[in-house]
Design a protein around this motif. Structure first.
Motif: not given
Length: 422
Positions: A357-363, A353-355, A379-384
């Motif tokens: 960009a910061a959450a994506f980088d941190g995860a 779950a990447t709400p 494999r895929s990036t979905a910000i939000g």
């Protein structure tokens, strides 16, 4: 005589009807009074800009206007030093400032005394400050600020200074994702002090779902007045979760009622620090028992299910390989998804779950740093939304799930994939 007596019920009916109407009106007023009136403070809009408060200046000049201009320049320089900014000229610092907030000021003919707040634009200031403050934020946490005073406990029953202090707090720089109700309308009936003592997970889940939160934070301010208009002693306690878990406490004192708002503002900052420390220590995460919609299986049952899937996959692979052997072809059968042997490396799919960009980088950073992880791929990036990555791990999927939980993730386990979130 009998004729006179027979008239008494008739004479009483108008009084009874009038009493009933008055009672109904009073009941309607009472019901309206529980949800109406002067209550509810809307929280300020959050921003990611850098907000420095409580900057004090005392400047003299040839005129009051000139003293104010010099005071603002001095405040900007002080605020820049507070956030450990590098040495810059006054004009460069002024170019990074997006707003000056006047907290308190006194303007004389040749003197300017004030307490100011300085807001720096994060996008412009980040090239000098780096990427500080971009750490992963917590899950959405419902905030219930409790005021205890004169033997009463209050949250949103009426407007109060403790509610206002939290409503006016700028949460953009905090690592805690606060969900702050305004307290208007039905909030004052649903979110009461009695709610903090409930242990029913179903009751809490229904309440949290109404506000889009995963758990609850309860900052308690116990205020004791020495005498009207005199000193105020405050004992502040931080609690969280449906079990009212203790996180920390501290004490503060205000010299008078006029100093109470400033004391509460400082207390809010201290609370935020307590919550951030709990987040860093892994204590501030949603209670798994609140997730009543997707209960987790016991490890023993999960292991049996995995073994059953593995045996079925082996049978299917054997059946598919028989015609291949008879025809003499050299086609390789599909891989069998069995639990890997001890010490081997397997590839698993992890949904994150990447709400933002910061959450994506941190995860991604947290997964890569998990013990036993040999490599990761996006494999895929979905910000939000939900991003998907592959993880090479030396162990079973259950062991990977336990390792990610130890890193602070909430993990839902499937047959050969995991779904994680903060």
């Amino acid at each position: 005589m009998s004729h006179a007596i027979s008239l008494q019920p008739a004479l009483r009916r108008p009084a009874i009807v009038a009493f009933a109407i008055a009672a109904l009106c009073a009941l309607g007023v009472a019901v309206w009074a529980q949800v109406g009136g002067e209550r509810g403070i809307a929280p300020v809009a959050s921003t990611r800009d850098i907000h420095v408060t409580g900057v004090e200046v005392d400047v003299r000049a040839d005129s009051g206007t000139e003293a104010r201009a010099k005071g603002w320049v001095d405040a900007q320089r002080q605020a820049w030093e507070r956030i450990n900014g590098p040495e810059l000229s006054d004009s460069q610092i002024e170019g990074l400032v997006s707003a000056i907030v006047i907290e308190r000021e006194r303007l004389g003919p040749k003197r300017y005394i004030a307490t100011l707040g300085v807001v720096f634009d994060r996008q412009r200031a980040s090239r000098y400050l780096g990427a500080g403050g971009e750490a992963t934020r917590s899950a959405p946490m419902l905030l219930l600020p409790v005021t205890v005073s004169a033997g009463t406990q209050m949250i949103f029953e009426q407007r109060n200074p403790w509610q206002r202090a939290w409503a006016e707090y700028q949460t953009g720089q905090s690592r805690i994702d606060y969900v702050r109700p305004s307290g208007a309308g039905g909030d004052s009936l649903l979110l009461t002090y009695g709610q903090t003592g409930r242990r029913s997970r179903t009751w809490w889940r229904n309440t949290l779902d109404q506000f889009g939160a995963d758990d609850v934070l309860v900052p308690i301010a116990n205020l004791r007045y020495a005498y009207p208009g005199g000193p105020i002693e405050g004992t502040f306690t931080a609690r969280m979760g449906p079990d009212n878990e203790y996180l920390g406490s501290f004490e503060m004192t205000a010299a008078s009622s006029a100093e109470l708002p400033a004391m509460l503002d400082r207390a809010v900052v201290r609370f935020n620090r307590i919550f951030e420390i709990a987040l860093a220590n892994g204590r501030l995460r949603p209670d798994p028992t609140l997730n009543i919609g997707t209960p987790e299986l016991s490890p023993e049952l999960q292991r049996l299910l995995e073994l059953g899937r593995a045996m079925r996959a082996q049978d299917q692979a054997a059946a598919a390989a028989e015609p291949t052997a008879e025809s003499g072809d050299s086609i390789t059968a599909a891989p069998i998804r069995t639990p890997p042997p001890e010490g081997s490396v397997a590839l698993y799919t992890v949904q994150v779950a990447t709400p933002d960009a910061a959450a994506f980088d941190g995860a991604v950073s947290a997964v890569r740093g998990t013990p036993g992880v040999r490599g990761t791929g996006i494999r895929s990036t979905a910000i939000g939304g939900t991003s998907v990555m592959t993880v090479s791990y030396s162990g079973s999927i259950a062991q990977l799930a336990d390792a990610l939980r130890a890193r602070g993730f909430t993990v839902n386990q499937g047959s050969n994939a995991l779904a994680i979130s903060r």
